[in-house]
Enzyme design. Structure first.
Site, PDB file in Angstrom:
ATOM      1  N   ARG A  57       0.820  -1.215   0.000  1.00 44.54           N
ATOM      2  CA  ARG A  57       0.000   0.000   0.000  1.00 44.54           C
ATOM      3  C   ARG A  57       0.853   1.265   0.000  1.00 44.54           C
ATOM      4  NH1 ARG A  57      -2.927   3.523   3.872  1.00 44.54           N
ATOM      5  NH2 ARG A  57      -1.806   2.516   5.552  1.00 44.54           N
ATOM      6  N   ILE A  84      -6.794   4.479   0.807  1.00 39.39           N
ATOM      7  CA  ILE A  84      -6.273   5.210   1.967  1.00 39.39           C
ATOM      8  C   ILE A  84      -4.811   5.552   1.706  1.00 39.39           C
ATOM      9  CG2 ILE A  84      -5.783   5.034   4.429  1.00 39.39           C
ATOM     10  CD1 ILE A  84      -8.173   3.036   4.567  1.00 39.39           C
ATOM     11  N   LEU A  85      -4.481   6.831   1.788  1.00 37.29           N
ATOM     12  CA  LEU A  85      -3.102   7.252   1.538  1.00 37.29           C
ATOM     13  C   LEU A  85      -2.206   6.868   2.711  1.00 37.29           C
ATOM     14  CD1 LEU A  85      -3.659  10.819   0.031  1.00 37.29           C
ATOM     15  CD2 LEU A  85      -3.028   8.728  -1.207  1.00 37.29           C
ATOM     16  N   ASN A  99     -10.392  16.198   1.589  1.00 35.50           N
ATOM     17  CA  ASN A  99     -11.253  15.063   1.237  1.00 35.50           C
ATOM     18  C   ASN A  99     -12.707  15.479   1.406  1.00 35.50           C
ATOM     19  OD1 ASN A  99     -11.979  12.299   0.707  1.00 35.50           O
ATOM     20  ND2 ASN A  99     -12.295  12.004   2.905  1.00 35.50           N
ATOM     21  N   HIS A 101     -16.403  13.849   2.167  1.00 35.07           N
ATOM     22  CA  HIS A 101     -16.923  12.591   2.724  1.00 35.07           C
ATOM     23  C   HIS A 101     -18.438  12.713   2.921  1.00 35.07           C
ATOM     24  CE1 HIS A 101     -16.740   8.789   4.841  1.00 35.07           C
ATOM     25  NE2 HIS A 101     -17.590   9.320   5.717  1.00 35.07           N
ATOM     26  N   ASP A 133      -5.490  13.791   7.428  1.00 39.20           N
ATOM     27  CA  ASP A 133      -4.335  13.478   8.269  1.00 39.20           C
ATOM     28  C   ASP A 133      -4.118  11.959   8.268  1.00 39.20           C
ATOM     29  OD1 ASP A 133      -6.147  12.413  10.053  1.00 39.20           O
ATOM     30  OD2 ASP A 133      -5.800  13.891  11.635  1.00 39.20           O
ATOM     31  N   ASP A 137     -10.568   9.541   7.656  1.00 38.99           N
ATOM     32  CA  ASP A 137     -11.708  10.452   7.792  1.00 38.99           C
ATOM     33  C   ASP A 137     -11.679  11.201   9.126  1.00 38.99           C
ATOM     34  OD1 ASP A 137     -12.613   9.618   5.297  1.00 38.99           O
ATOM     35  OD2 ASP A 137     -13.825   8.005   6.141  1.00 38.99           O
TER      36      ASP A 137
HETATM   37  C1  GAR Z   1     -18.845  11.175  -3.251  1.00 36.81           C
HETATM   38  O1  GAR Z   1     -20.189  11.190  -2.860  1.00 36.81           O
HETATM   39  C2  GAR Z   1     -17.920  11.230  -2.048  1.00 36.81           C
HETATM   40  O2  GAR Z   1     -18.494  11.867  -0.961  1.00 36.81           O
HETATM   41  C3  GAR Z   1     -17.714   9.769  -1.768  1.00 36.81           C
HETATM   42  O3  GAR Z   1     -17.645   9.159  -3.017  1.00 36.81           O
HETATM   43  C4  GAR Z   1     -18.480   9.856  -3.929  1.00 36.81           C
HETATM   44  C5  GAR Z   1     -17.705  10.061  -5.195  1.00 36.81           C
HETATM   45  O4  GAR Z   1     -18.495  10.639  -6.166  1.00 36.81           O
HETATM   46  N1  GAR Z   1     -16.527   9.574  -1.013  1.00 36.81           N
HETATM   47  C6  GAR Z   1     -16.396   8.648  -0.082  1.00 36.81           C
HETATM   48  O5  GAR Z   1     -17.256   7.851   0.208  1.00 36.81           O
HETATM   49  C7  GAR Z   1     -15.044   8.657   0.611  1.00 36.81           C
HETATM   50  N2  GAR Z   1     -15.036   7.747   1.707  1.00 36.81           N
HETATM   51  P1  GAR Z   1     -17.897  11.249  -7.489  1.00 36.81           P
HETATM   52  O6  GAR Z   1     -16.849  10.246  -8.017  1.00 36.81           O
HETATM   53  O7  GAR Z   1     -19.070  11.302  -8.395  1.00 36.81           O
HETATM   54  O8  GAR Z   1     -17.311  12.571  -7.175  1.00 36.81           O
END
Ligand code: GAR
Length: 195
Positions: A57, A84-85, A99, A101, A133, A137
């Protein structure tokens, strides 16, 4: 921008032209995703660092960080980037990775936040934009907005309403970053995001 999928948040940034910032490149961890097509259509370079080519990773996320650094960005936006970075990648861009979320953090961390919120039975969930960080999340929160959960919601209908909020918040946050209006002070972010 780092993306893994449909790239609607990328599209929201591409559509929100501003003299103060621009999207300089897209890095995807998977080939053939819609986010790359959106970048191509907008004349923005897109590269793939295929996670399936890596055993480790940290090696994978270091390669992601190298690919992002090649665009010489001021900030890196994770928009639906579902990996995850590693710590090295995060330290390299300290307080320069954000990010988005789909929950009101710290509730419902992880990759199935919308399903988890529905299964838990919360009446309100939402959107969080935060600095990244070392913990998942977890980093300092830039802004949040609530979204009501309807009794009739399934994952798709709730996600659609959440995304409408995401597509408004993310460009506003990027604008505030570009204008230097946000500062990380410990766990808090000082400054405000203009609506
Ligand atoms: C978004 O709704 C974002 O909030 C979520 O993935 C979707 C991507 O949509 N991210 C996560 O769940 C991160 N844990 P998109 O590719 O259409 O922008």
């Amino acid at each position: 921008m780092l993306a893994s999928g449909s790239g609607t948040n990328l599209q929201a940034l591409l559509d929100d032209s501003s003299p103060d910032w621009s999207v300089v490149g897209v890095v995807s961890d998977r080939p053939h995703v819609q986010a790359l097509e959106r970048a191509l259509a907008a004349g923005i370079p897109g590269v793939v660092v295929d996670w399936s080519d890596f055993q480790d990773r940290d090696e994978f996320t270091d390669a992601i960080a190298d690919a992002a650094a090649a665009f010489e960005p001021n900030y890196i936006v994770l928009a639906g980037f579902m990996r995850i970075l590693g710590e090295a990648a995060i330290h390299r861009f300290r307080h320069r990775i954000i990010n988005i979320h789909p929950s009101l953090l710290p509730a419902f961390k992880g990759g199935r936040a919308i399903r988890d919120a529905i299964e838990y039975g919360v009446k309100t969930t939402g959107v969080t934009v935060h600095f990244v960080d070392e913990e998942l999340d977890h980093g300092p929160i830039i802004c949040q907005e609530a979204v009501e959960v309807m009794p009739s919601d399934d994952e798709a209908t709730l996600h659609a309403r959440i995304q409408r909020v995401e597509h408004r918040l993310l460009p506003a946050v990027v604008q505030s970053l570009a204008l230097g209006q946000l500062e990380v002070v410990g766990r808090k972010v000082e400054g405000r995001v203009s609506p």
